[in-house]
Design a protein around this motif. Structure first.
Motif, PDB file in Angstrom:
ATOM      1  N   ILE A  79       0.843  -1.194   0.000  1.00 36.23           N
ATOM      2  CA  ILE A  79       0.000   0.000   0.000  1.00 36.23           C
ATOM      3  C   ILE A  79       0.880   1.246   0.000  1.00 36.23           C
ATOM      4  CG2 ILE A  79      -1.630   1.369   1.359  1.00 36.23           C
ATOM      5  CD1 ILE A  79      -2.905  -1.238   2.288  1.00 36.23           C
ATOM      6  N   LEU A  80       1.884   1.277   0.863  1.00 35.73           N
ATOM      7  CA  LEU A  80       2.774   2.437   0.944  1.00 35.73           C
ATOM      8  C   LEU A  80       3.459   2.705  -0.387  1.00 35.73           C
ATOM      9  CD1 LEU A  80       4.428   4.596   2.586  1.00 35.73           C
ATOM     10  CD2 LEU A  80       6.076   2.759   2.973  1.00 35.73           C
ATOM     11  N   TRP A  81       4.109   1.707  -0.943  1.00 34.53           N
ATOM     12  CA  TRP A  81       4.871   1.896  -2.185  1.00 34.53           C
ATOM     13  C   TRP A  81       3.957   2.258  -3.346  1.00 34.53           C
ATOM     14  CZ3 TRP A  81       8.848  -2.710  -2.233  1.00 34.53           C
ATOM     15  CH2 TRP A  81       9.840  -2.455  -1.284  1.00 34.53           C
ATOM     16  N   LEU A  82       2.872   1.506  -3.515  1.00 35.36           N
ATOM     17  CA  LEU A  82       1.984   1.795  -4.644  1.00 35.36           C
ATOM     18  C   LEU A  82       1.338   3.168  -4.518  1.00 35.36           C
ATOM     19  CD1 LEU A  82       0.065  -1.463  -5.634  1.00 35.36           C
ATOM     20  CD2 LEU A  82       1.539  -0.058  -7.050  1.00 35.36           C
ATOM     21  N   ALA A  83       0.906   3.515  -3.317  1.00 36.44           N
ATOM     22  CA  ALA A  83       0.278   4.827  -3.129  1.00 36.44           C
ATOM     23  C   ALA A  83       1.285   5.945  -3.391  1.00 36.44           C
ATOM     24  CB  ALA A  83      -0.301   4.945  -1.723  1.00 36.44           C
ATOM     25  N   MET A  84       2.500   5.795  -2.941  1.00 34.73           N
ATOM     26  CA  MET A  84       3.513   6.834  -3.150  1.00 34.73           C
ATOM     27  C   MET A  84       3.910   6.942  -4.622  1.00 34.73           C
ATOM     28  SD  MET A  84       4.013   8.583  -0.520  1.00 34.73           S
ATOM     29  CE  MET A  84       5.396   9.490  -1.143  1.00 34.73           C
ATOM     30  N   ILE A  85       4.093   5.813  -5.286  1.00 38.42           N
ATOM     31  CA  ILE A  85       4.452   5.861  -6.706  1.00 38.42           C
ATOM     32  C   ILE A  85       3.286   6.428  -7.517  1.00 38.42           C
ATOM     33  CG2 ILE A  85       5.074   4.479  -8.723  1.00 38.42           C
ATOM     34  CD1 ILE A  85       6.492   2.543  -6.777  1.00 38.42           C
ATOM     35  N   HIS A  86       2.073   5.991  -7.187  1.00 42.81           N
ATOM     36  CA  HIS A  86       0.880   6.471  -7.881  1.00 42.81           C
ATOM     37  C   HIS A  86       0.718   7.985  -7.685  1.00 42.81           C
ATOM     38  CE1 HIS A  86      -3.271   5.817  -9.456  1.00 42.81           C
ATOM     39  NE2 HIS A  86      -3.559   6.855  -8.693  1.00 42.81           N
ATOM     40  N   GLY A  87       0.852   8.432  -6.454  1.00 47.15           N
ATOM     41  CA  GLY A  87       0.701   9.859  -6.168  1.00 47.15           C
ATOM     42  C   GLY A  87       1.815  10.699  -6.768  1.00 47.15           C
ATOM     43  N   ALA A  88       3.058  10.219  -6.675  1.00 49.91           N
ATOM     44  CA  ALA A  88       4.178  10.959  -7.248  1.00 49.91           C
ATOM     45  C   ALA A  88       4.070  11.036  -8.767  1.00 49.91           C
ATOM     46  CB  ALA A  88       5.500  10.306  -6.844  1.00 49.91           C
ATOM     47  N   ASN A  89       3.593   9.975  -9.378  1.00 52.34           N
ATOM     48  CA  ASN A  89       3.406   9.985 -10.829  1.00 52.34           C
ATOM     49  C   ASN A  89       2.323  10.989 -11.214  1.00 52.34           C
ATOM     50  OD1 ASN A  89       3.836   9.195 -13.491  1.00 52.34           O
ATOM     51  ND2 ASN A  89       2.273   7.612 -13.367  1.00 52.34           N
ATOM     52  N   GLY A  90       1.256  11.052 -10.444  1.00 53.03           N
ATOM     53  CA  GLY A  90       0.210  12.029 -10.709  1.00 53.03           C
ATOM     54  C   GLY A  90       0.716  13.459 -10.535  1.00 53.03           C
TER      55      GLY A  90
END
Length: 149
Positions: A79-90
Motif C-alpha cells: 500500500i505504501l509503495w503503490l500509493a507513493m508511486i501512484h501519487g508521485a506519478n500524478g
C-alpha cells in the motif's frame, strides 16, 4: 491543352522512435495501480475496522499484533509503495502540465523526488523495524502484552 491532374508523392513511412513511450507506460501504470490500490485499501479497512472491532479498537497493541505477521507487513508495504508511486506519478504529470518555466519544473520535480524518497524509506523502515517489545527495555516502559524477560 489537356488539363493534367497533379500527382502527389506517396507519403514516407514515419520513422519509429527507438525510445520507449514513457507517458503511455505511466498512463497504464496509473490505471493498474489505482485498481490494485482499491483492493489493497478496502481489505486493509475491512480488516482494521470491521473484523478488528472498529476504530476504537485500533491502538498500539492492535498494530503490533497485526505487524507480527509478515503478510500484513508486506500488505502495508505494498500500500505504501503503490500509493507513493501512484501519487508521485500524478504530481509529476501535474508539474509537467502547469510548470511552464524549466527552472520551476526542475525545482518542483526535485522536491517531489526528495519527498517521495523520504516517505518511502522511512515508511519501509518503520514497517520492518517495528518492535513493540524491544529486548533490554525496562519492564515499566513496555506495553502490557510484552513479557518482561
Amino acid at each position: 491543352m489537356a488539363a493534367s491532374t497533379p500527382t502527389l508523392a506517396a507519403p514516407r513511412s514515419p520513422r519509429r522512435a527507438r525510445r520507449p513511450n514513457t507517458e503511455l507506460y505511466s498512463w497504464v501504470f496509473m490505471r493498474a495501480s489505482g485498481a490494485l490500490l482499491l483492493i489493497l485499501i478496502f481489505v486493509h479497512l475491512f480488516t482494521n475496522l470491521v473484523s478488528g472491532g472498529g476504530v476504537s479498537a485500533i491502538d498500539f497493541g492492535f498494530v503490533a499484533g497485526k505487524w507480527a505477521k509478515p503478510v500484513w507487513q508486506v500488505w502495508d508495504l505494498l500500500i505504501l509503495w503503490l500509493a507513493m508511486i501512484h501519487g508521485a506519478n500524478g504530481l509529476r504529470t501535474i508539474i509537467n502540465d502547469y510548470a511552464t518555466r524549466t527552472g520551476t519544473r526542475l525545482t518542483l520535480m526535485g522536491l517531489l523526488a526528495v519527498a517521495f524518497a523520504v516517505v518511502v524509506v522511512l515508511g519501509t523502515l518503520v514497517i520492518f523495524t517495528f518492535s513493540p517489545c524491544p529486548p533490554g527495555a525496562p519492564a515499566d516502559l513496555l506495553p502490557s502484552f510484552c513479557t518482561a524477560g
